[in-house]
Design a protein around this motif. Structure first.
Motif, PDB file in Angstrom:
ATOM      1  N   SER A 153       0.834  -1.201   0.000  1.00 51.39           N
ATOM      2  CA  SER A 153       0.000   0.000   0.000  1.00 51.39           C
ATOM      3  C   SER A 153       0.867   1.249   0.000  1.00 51.39           C
ATOM      4  N   VAL A 154       1.823   1.309   0.921  1.00 51.51           N
ATOM      5  CA  VAL A 154       2.663   2.492   1.099  1.00 51.51           C
ATOM      6  C   VAL A 154       3.503   2.781  -0.140  1.00 51.51           C
ATOM      7  N   GLU A 155       4.077   1.751  -0.737  1.00 57.79           N
ATOM      8  CA  GLU A 155       5.036   1.952  -1.816  1.00 57.79           C
ATOM      9  C   GLU A 155       4.441   1.887  -3.220  1.00 57.79           C
ATOM     10  N   LYS A 156       3.278   1.232  -3.360  1.00 55.88           N
ATOM     11  CA  LYS A 156       2.792   0.985  -4.721  1.00 55.88           C
ATOM     12  C   LYS A 156       1.366   1.456  -4.986  1.00 55.88           C
ATOM     13  N   TYR A 157       0.418   1.171  -4.090  1.00 56.95           N
ATOM     14  CA  TYR A 157      -0.988   1.336  -4.442  1.00 56.95           C
ATOM     15  C   TYR A 157      -1.681   2.609  -3.947  1.00 56.95           C
ATOM     16  N   CYS A 158      -1.305   3.133  -2.791  1.00 60.00           N
ATOM     17  CA  CYS A 158      -2.077   4.231  -2.204  1.00 60.00           C
ATOM     18  C   CYS A 158      -1.754   5.565  -2.882  1.00 60.00           C
ATOM     19  N   GLY A 159      -2.680   6.019  -3.711  1.00 60.19           N
ATOM     20  CA  GLY A 159      -2.497   7.283  -4.423  1.00 60.19           C
ATOM     21  C   GLY A 159      -2.492   8.484  -3.498  1.00 60.19           C
ATOM     22  N   VAL A 160      -3.257   8.435  -2.417  1.00 63.37           N
ATOM     23  CA  VAL A 160      -3.268   9.555  -1.480  1.00 63.37           C
ATOM     24  C   VAL A 160      -1.911   9.653  -0.779  1.00 63.37           C
ATOM     25  N   MET A 161      -1.305   8.512  -0.463  1.00 61.40           N
ATOM     26  CA  MET A 161       0.034   8.502   0.135  1.00 61.40           C
ATOM     27  C   MET A 161       1.027   9.174  -0.818  1.00 61.40           C
ATOM     28  N   GLU A 162       0.920   8.861  -2.076  1.00 63.28           N
ATOM     29  CA  GLU A 162       1.823   9.461  -3.070  1.00 63.28           C
ATOM     30  C   GLU A 162       1.600  10.974  -3.158  1.00 63.28           C
ATOM     31  N   MET A 163       0.342  11.408  -3.068  1.00 66.33           N
ATOM     32  CA  MET A 163       0.071  12.842  -3.079  1.00 66.33           C
ATOM     33  C   MET A 163       0.713  13.516  -1.876  1.00 66.33           C
ATOM     34  N   PHE A 164       0.579  12.912  -0.697  1.00 66.14           N
ATOM     35  CA  PHE A 164       1.186  13.477   0.509  1.00 66.14           C
ATOM     36  C   PHE A 164       2.699  13.601   0.359  1.00 66.14           C
ATOM     37  N   ARG A 165       3.317  12.629  -0.279  1.00 64.66           N
ATOM     38  CA  ARG A 165       4.777  12.668  -0.452  1.00 64.66           C
ATOM     39  C   ARG A 165       5.243  13.867  -1.271  1.00 64.66           C
ATOM     40  N   GLN A 166       4.343  14.481  -2.010  1.00 59.60           N
ATOM     41  CA  GLN A 166       4.717  15.640  -2.814  1.00 59.60           C
ATOM     42  C   GLN A 166       4.990  16.873  -1.956  1.00 59.60           C
ATOM     43  N   PHE A 167       4.456  16.886  -0.721  1.00 62.29           N
ATOM     44  CA  PHE A 167       4.637  18.070   0.125  1.00 62.29           C
ATOM     45  C   PHE A 167       5.028  17.760   1.560  1.00 62.29           C
ATOM     46  N   ALA A 168       5.107  16.480   1.939  1.00 61.46           N
ATOM     47  CA  ALA A 168       5.416  16.138   3.332  1.00 61.46           C
ATOM     48  C   ALA A 168       6.301  14.903   3.403  1.00 61.46           C
ATOM     49  N   GLU A 169       7.027  14.803   4.494  1.00 59.49           N
ATOM     50  CA  GLU A 169       7.742  13.568   4.805  1.00 59.49           C
ATOM     51  C   GLU A 169       6.721  12.629   5.432  1.00 59.49           C
ATOM     52  N   VAL A 170       6.607  11.420   4.919  1.00 60.88           N
ATOM     53  CA  VAL A 170       5.638  10.451   5.432  1.00 60.88           C
ATOM     54  C   VAL A 170       6.387   9.306   6.094  1.00 60.88           C
ATOM     55  N   LYS A 171       6.076   9.069   7.368  1.00 58.84           N
ATOM     56  CA  LYS A 171       6.708   7.989   8.130  1.00 58.84           C
ATOM     57  C   LYS A 171       5.640   6.962   8.471  1.00 58.84           C
ATOM     58  N   THR A 172       5.967   5.673   8.322  1.00 58.31           N
ATOM     59  CA  THR A 172       5.010   4.619   8.648  1.00 58.31           C
ATOM     60  C   THR A 172       5.627   3.629   9.615  1.00 58.31           C
ATOM     61  N   THR A 173       4.799   3.107  10.520  1.00 55.41           N
ATOM     62  CA  THR A 173       5.225   2.096  11.478  1.00 55.41           C
ATOM     63  C   THR A 173       4.111   1.067  11.627  1.00 55.41           C
ATOM     64  N   ILE A 174       4.492  -0.206  11.723  1.00 57.65           N
ATOM     65  CA  ILE A 174       3.531  -1.302  11.889  1.00 57.65           C
ATOM     66  C   ILE A 174       3.650  -1.835  13.320  1.00 57.65           C
ATOM     67  N   HIS A 175       2.508  -1.951  13.987  1.00 53.15           N
ATOM     68  CA  HIS A 175       2.462  -2.467  15.363  1.00 53.15           C
ATOM     69  C   HIS A 175       1.592  -3.719  15.383  1.00 53.15           C
ATOM     70  N   LEU A 176       2.128  -4.824  15.881  1.00 51.74           N
ATOM     71  CA  LEU A 176       1.371  -6.055  16.000  1.00 51.74           C
ATOM     72  C   LEU A 176       1.040  -6.294  17.465  1.00 51.74           C
ATOM     73  N   HIS A 177      -0.249  -6.519  17.751  1.00 48.08           N
ATOM     74  CA  HIS A 177      -0.722  -6.763  19.110  1.00 48.08           C
ATOM     75  C   HIS A 177      -1.341  -8.145  19.155  1.00 48.08           C
ATOM     76  N   ASN A 178      -0.587  -9.125  19.650  1.00 43.93           N
ATOM     77  CA  ASN A 178      -1.103 -10.488  19.744  1.00 43.93           C
ATOM     78  C   ASN A 178      -1.993 -10.586  20.973  1.00 43.93           C
ATOM     79  N   GLY A 179      -3.257 -10.920  20.710  1.00 45.66           N
ATOM     80  CA  GLY A 179      -4.202 -10.941  21.832  1.00 45.66           C
ATOM     81  C   GLY A 179      -4.933 -12.240  21.959  1.00 45.66           C
TER      82      GLY A 179
END
Length: 139
Positions: free
Chosen positions: A113-139
């Motif tokens: 999603s982040v690198e290939k598919y999300c067009g809104v993410m790509e738009m944001f990259r035109q004017f902002a630094e975008v940082k992503t983090t994945i959190h797994l919560h095993n419950g």
């Protein structure tokens, strides 16, 4: 492909905007003494980012036959000090909850999603630094 919307002023600082899907969203801003009835346009951009990426991730996980009990995204945008104020840094935290989460496939789905598919993410990259983090919560 073009998208067209119509936004109508509803009085005070309230606007009603339609969507090609036929749904509507109300937008306004903080004004002392006035009741808020809608969403802030800038914050709505962050919601659009989460929605776009979230749709990708859920779709990819379904194709991978990966089950999660819960999935949420927290998005924070830092605004510039000077006008016109805009987001200069955006952080997207992806939170997955479930039993025996498949870390490799979840990471793959988010990264696609982040690198290939999300067009809104790509738009944001035109004017902002975008940082992503994945959190797994095993419950």
């Amino acid at each position: 492909m073009a998208h067209k919307i119509t936004t109508n002023w509803k009085g005070n600082l309230l606007f009603d905007s339609d969507n090609p899907s036929g749904h509507h969203v109300l937008m306004d801003t903080d004004v002392e003494g006035q009741k808020r009835e809608g969403l802030s346009p800038k914050a709505l951009m962050l919601s659009s980012l989460a929605g776009c990426s979230g749709l990708d991730v859920v779709s990819i996980l379904e194709k991978m036959k990966v089950k999660v009990d819960d999935f949420k995204m927290e998005v924070e945008g830092l605004l510039t000090e000077e006008h016109p104020k805009h987001y200069h840094t955006v952080t997207v935290d992806y939170h997955f909850t479930g039993k025996e989460l498949n870390e490799e496939r979840i990471n793959r789905a988010v990264n696609l999603s982040v690198e290939k598919y999300c067009g809104v993410m790509e738009m944001f990259r035109q004017f902002a630094e975008v940082k992503t983090t994945i959190h797994l919560h095993n419950g």
